[in-house]
Design a protein around this motif. Structure first.
Motif, PDB file in Angstrom:
ATOM      1  N   ASN A  97      44.239 -39.513  20.423  1.00  0.00           N
ATOM      2  CA  ASN A  97      43.399 -40.663  20.059  1.00  0.00           C
ATOM      3  C   ASN A  97      43.774 -41.885  20.911  1.00  0.00           C
ATOM      4  OD1 ASN A  97      45.806 -41.482  18.911  1.00  0.00           O
ATOM      5  ND2 ASN A  97      44.856 -42.347  17.087  1.00  0.00           N
ATOM      6  N   PHE A  98      44.367 -41.612  22.095  1.00  0.00           N
ATOM      7  CA  PHE A  98      44.789 -42.686  23.011  1.00  0.00           C
ATOM      8  C   PHE A  98      44.797 -42.090  24.418  1.00  0.00           C
ATOM      9  CE2 PHE A  98      48.453 -40.285  21.663  1.00  0.00           C
ATOM     10  CZ  PHE A  98      49.267 -40.196  22.780  1.00  0.00           C
ATOM     11  N   PRO A  99      44.839 -42.930  25.486  1.00  0.00           N
ATOM     12  CA  PRO A  99      44.742 -42.387  26.846  1.00  0.00           C
ATOM     13  C   PRO A  99      45.863 -41.389  27.171  1.00  0.00           C
ATOM     14  CG  PRO A  99      44.564 -44.789  26.860  1.00  0.00           C
ATOM     15  CD  PRO A  99      44.924 -44.397  25.459  1.00  0.00           C
ATOM     16  N   THR A 100      45.466 -40.253  27.734  1.00  0.00           N
ATOM     17  CA  THR A 100      46.412 -39.180  28.084  1.00  0.00           C
ATOM     18  C   THR A 100      47.088 -39.466  29.429  1.00  0.00           C
ATOM     19  OG1 THR A 100      45.033 -37.588  26.919  1.00  0.00           O
ATOM     20  CG2 THR A 100      46.537 -36.684  28.560  1.00  0.00           C
ATOM     21  N   GLY A 101      48.378 -39.225  29.497  1.00  0.00           N
ATOM     22  CA  GLY A 101      49.074 -39.258  30.795  1.00  0.00           C
ATOM     23  C   GLY A 101      49.169 -40.628  31.428  1.00  0.00           C
ATOM     24  N   ALA A 102      49.050 -41.682  30.617  1.00  0.00           N
ATOM     25  CA  ALA A 102      49.070 -43.041  31.187  1.00  0.00           C
ATOM     26  C   ALA A 102      50.334 -43.786  30.783  1.00  0.00           C
ATOM     27  CB  ALA A 102      47.831 -43.798  30.730  1.00  0.00           C
ATOM     28  N   GLY A 103      51.383 -43.055  30.465  1.00  0.00           N
ATOM     29  CA  GLY A 103      52.620 -43.724  30.057  1.00  0.00           C
ATOM     30  C   GLY A 103      52.580 -44.135  28.592  1.00  0.00           C
ATOM     31  N   LYS A 147      44.144 -48.007  33.249  1.00  0.00           N
ATOM     32  CA  LYS A 147      43.695 -46.771  32.593  1.00  0.00           C
ATOM     33  C   LYS A 147      43.787 -45.643  33.614  1.00  0.00           C
ATOM     34  CE  LYS A 147      41.632 -48.619  28.625  1.00  0.00           C
ATOM     35  NZ  LYS A 147      40.518 -49.367  28.059  1.00  0.00           N
ATOM     36  N   GLY A 148      43.693 -44.419  33.178  1.00  0.00           N
ATOM     37  CA  GLY A 148      43.806 -43.288  34.107  1.00  0.00           C
ATOM     38  C   GLY A 148      45.228 -42.791  34.142  1.00  0.00           C
ATOM     39  N   GLU A 149      45.380 -41.570  34.689  1.00  0.00           N
ATOM     40  CA  GLU A 149      46.703 -40.941  34.662  1.00  0.00           C
ATOM     41  C   GLU A 149      47.599 -41.533  35.749  1.00  0.00           C
ATOM     42  OE1 GLU A 149      46.910 -36.867  33.826  1.00  0.00           O
ATOM     43  OE2 GLU A 149      45.211 -36.951  32.457  1.00  0.00           O
ATOM     44  N   LYS A 150      48.893 -41.563  35.451  1.00  0.00           N
ATOM     45  CA  LYS A 150      49.834 -42.152  36.406  1.00  0.00           C
ATOM     46  C   LYS A 150      50.003 -41.243  37.625  1.00  0.00           C
ATOM     47  CE  LYS A 150      53.315 -40.320  33.278  1.00  0.00           C
ATOM     48  NZ  LYS A 150      53.968 -40.663  32.037  1.00  0.00           N
ATOM     49  N   GLU A 151      50.445 -41.855  38.748  1.00  0.00           N
ATOM     50  CA  GLU A 151      50.546 -41.079  39.994  1.00  0.00           C
ATOM     51  C   GLU A 151      51.719 -40.117  39.975  1.00  0.00           C
ATOM     52  OE1 GLU A 151      50.519 -43.803  43.330  1.00  0.00           O
ATOM     53  OE2 GLU A 151      48.746 -44.722  42.424  1.00  0.00           O
ATOM     54  N   VAL A 152      52.864 -40.569  39.518  1.00  0.00           N
ATOM     55  CA  VAL A 152      54.050 -39.699  39.500  1.00  0.00           C
ATOM     56  C   VAL A 152      54.488 -39.545  38.041  1.00  0.00           C
ATOM     57  CG1 VAL A 152      56.392 -39.321  40.360  1.00  0.00           C
ATOM     58  CG2 VAL A 152      54.754 -40.629  41.738  1.00  0.00           C
ATOM     59  N   GLY A 153      54.368 -38.348  37.530  1.00  0.00           N
ATOM     60  CA  GLY A 153      54.721 -38.084  36.133  1.00  0.00           C
ATOM     61  C   GLY A 153      56.223 -38.234  35.904  1.00  0.00           C
ATOM     62  N   SER A 154      56.607 -38.285  34.630  1.00  0.00           N
ATOM     63  CA  SER A 154      58.023 -38.450  34.298  1.00  0.00           C
ATOM     64  C   SER A 154      58.869 -37.342  34.908  1.00  0.00           C
ATOM     65  CB  SER A 154      58.230 -38.399  32.791  1.00  0.00           C
ATOM     66  OG  SER A 154      57.407 -39.307  32.145  1.00  0.00           O
ATOM     67  N   ARG A 155      58.352 -36.107  34.817  1.00  0.00           N
ATOM     68  CA  ARG A 155      59.173 -34.973  35.243  1.00  0.00           C
ATOM     69  C   ARG A 155      59.553 -35.091  36.705  1.00  0.00           C
ATOM     70  NH1 ARG A 155      58.724 -29.223  32.513  1.00  0.00           N
ATOM     71  NH2 ARG A 155      58.950 -30.722  30.833  1.00  0.00           N
ATOM     72  N   SER A 156      58.567 -35.297  37.589  1.00  0.00           N
ATOM     73  CA  SER A 156      58.934 -35.389  39.009  1.00  0.00           C
ATOM     74  C   SER A 156      59.644 -36.711  39.289  1.00  0.00           C
ATOM     75  CB  SER A 156      57.723 -35.185  39.918  1.00  0.00           C
ATOM     76  OG  SER A 156      56.678 -35.989  39.501  1.00  0.00           O
ATOM     77  N   GLY A 180      55.097 -45.669  33.490  1.00  0.00           N
ATOM     78  CA  GLY A 180      53.716 -46.102  33.650  1.00  0.00           C
ATOM     79  C   GLY A 180      53.683 -47.612  33.538  1.00  0.00           C
ATOM     80  N   PRO A 181      52.519 -48.213  33.713  1.00  0.00           N
ATOM     81  CA  PRO A 181      52.435 -49.679  33.775  1.00  0.00           C
ATOM     82  C   PRO A 181      52.226 -50.375  32.430  1.00  0.00           C
ATOM     83  CG  PRO A 181      50.327 -48.722  34.334  1.00  0.00           C
ATOM     84  CD  PRO A 181      51.235 -47.566  34.044  1.00  0.00           C
ATOM     85  N   GLN A 182      52.182 -49.612  31.337  1.00  0.00           N
ATOM     86  CA  GLN A 182      51.912 -50.247  30.037  1.00  0.00           C
ATOM     87  C   GLN A 182      53.198 -50.877  29.492  1.00  0.00           C
ATOM     88  OE1 GLN A 182      49.095 -49.548  30.660  1.00  0.00           O
ATOM     89  NE2 GLN A 182      48.598 -47.393  30.699  1.00  0.00           N
ATOM     90  N   VAL A 183      53.010 -51.990  28.788  1.00  0.00           N
ATOM     91  CA  VAL A 183      54.175 -52.669  28.198  1.00  0.00           C
ATOM     92  C   VAL A 183      54.098 -52.549  26.687  1.00  0.00           C
ATOM     93  CG1 VAL A 183      55.380 -54.878  27.908  1.00  0.00           C
ATOM     94  CG2 VAL A 183      54.378 -54.268  30.119  1.00  0.00           C
ATOM     95  N   LYS A 184      55.179 -52.064  26.097  1.00  0.00           N
ATOM     96  CA  LYS A 184      55.237 -51.930  24.650  1.00  0.00           C
ATOM     97  C   LYS A 184      56.114 -53.041  24.111  1.00  0.00           C
ATOM     98  CE  LYS A 184      54.445 -47.565  26.263  1.00  0.00           C
ATOM     99  NZ  LYS A 184      55.046 -46.517  27.076  1.00  0.00           N
ATOM    100  N   ALA A 185      55.521 -53.910  23.298  1.00  0.00           N
ATOM    101  CA  ALA A 185      56.289 -55.014  22.709  1.00  0.00           C
ATOM    102  C   ALA A 185      56.599 -54.647  21.270  1.00  0.00           C
ATOM    103  CB  ALA A 185      55.496 -56.303  22.780  1.00  0.00           C
TER     104      ALA A 185
END
Ligand code: DP6
Length: 342
Positions: free
Chosen positions: A113-119, A202-211, A302-307
């Motif tokens: 229910n939120f953007p996939t793969g965007a951090g 928005k959109g999936e990040k370029e380099v995933g956590s794993r790599s 990813g570029p999102q900021v969690k406060a």
């Protein structure tokens, strides 16, 4: 057990006809003390422990249907077939199928229910929901710890989404990964923090956590220092949570987040997950706290900021983030429960 009961059980295991299905919901979690790096890539054992909060507003709903007519597992994520994610999903299903003694392939349908793969921790909620639903479909009674160990093998952060509230993941030492699991630290109701999430892309990040973590471990001169100082941060965060000491948690969480990103930025080629709005949000949260508003930030791959903030401060934090140019949306959440069958 009578022969006929045994025969019936054997027939059920083979499932020559008929399908078995189960659905589960698991919620995203954000690490306050981060997991970044692996001790064992094959078993997906993290190099460091981590501490997270599970959210109530961001979740994955996953449906697993065992279907004897399938030749291979299938995965539909947010309405699309995702062949590139299938190996990880099948590997997780294989662990549970082996335990149940069945080989039936599965159709997995999952939606966030939120953007996939965007951090926003979609792999955490996704794999925790997958393991819970698959165990249900296979009629396996896993303890939460066992579920956490299996979820870890899908995605390290997923081990934490098995539980609600404040959660600690242990890196563990056992060569088979059997002591690498998460467990609850404190119930969410005991310290009901809230989160405002600034979505800056928005959109999936370029380099995933794993790599990203593999690259950091291989090439960043700061990676060893990152791993070497994690236990101190874990102890400080554990103590702050135990005392409900917001300021102490804020300090260690921001320090740990920036240290993880420093290790990533030191990789070759460098990993920079932030954009301009990310930095503006980070500054805004720091200014809010300096002016007495109880809030601190964390940022994943990813570029999102969690406060993260105390409940009374949430409207103010949300409004401050919304006012920043480049912030596309602000999601809000309280703390949520662990993974559950629906
Ligand atoms: C930055 O759990 O996505 O969000 O185990 O390779 O699937 P894999 O990695 P993943 O990594 C999460 C990294 C992080 C920090 C954290 O959640 O602790």
């Amino acid at each position: 057990m009578t022969t006929s009961t045994r025969a019936k059980q054997a027939a059920e295991k083979a499932w020559p006809s008929g399908k078995r299905r189960a659905s589960a919901r698991a919620r995203a979690n954000f690490a306050l003390i981060k997991y970044w790096g692996k001790a064992d890539a094959r078993l997906n054992v993290p190099a460091v422990g981590s501490i997270s909060i599970t959210l109530d507003a961001l979740w994955s709903d996953t449906d697993v249907e065992l279907d004897p007519s399938l030749a291979a597992d299938e995965l539909v994520l947010d309405g699309q077939r995702r062949a590139e994610q299938l190996d990880k999903v099948s590997a997780c299903l294989d662990i549970l199928r082996e335990r149940a003694g069945v080989r039936t392939r599965a159709r997995v349908v999952s939606a966030n229910n939120f953007p996939t793969g965007a951090g926003l921790a979609s792999s955490a909620s996704g794999f925790a929901a997958l393991v819970t639903a698959a165990a249900g479909a296979l009629d396996l009674e896993l303890t939460p710890r066992e579920a956490s160990i299996v979820a870890r093998q899908g995605s390290g952060s997923a081990a934490r989404s098995v539980f609600g509230g404040f959660v600690e993941m242990h890196a563990g030492h056992a060569p088979d990964g059997s002591d690498s699991f998460a467990e609850p630290l404190l119930a969410g109701e005991a310290w009901p923090l809230e989160v405002a999430i600034a979505v800056t892309a928005k959109g999936e990040k370029e380099v995933g956590s794993r790599s990203g973590m593999t690259r950091s471990a291989k090439s960043s001169p700061y990676y060893a220092a990152w791993v070497g100082t994690q236990d101190g941060d874990l102890a400080a965060a554990r103590a702050a949570i135990g005392l409900r000491d917001f300021e102490a948690l804020a300090e260690v969480a921001e320090h740990n987040c920036l240290k993880m990103h420093a290790a990533a930025m030191g990789a070759v080629p460098p990993l920079l997950y932030w954009n301009g709005a990310t930095v503006e949000c980070l500054n805004a949260v720091r200014q809010l706290r300096a002016s007495g508003v109880p809030a601190f930030f964390t940022i994943d791959a990813g570029p999102q900021v969690k406060a993260i903030c105390l409940p009374d401060a949430r409207p103010r934090v949300e409004a401050a983030l919304r006012a920043i140019p480049g912030v596309l949306d602000v999601l809000v959440s309280g703390l949520g429960a662990g993974a559950e069958l629906r």
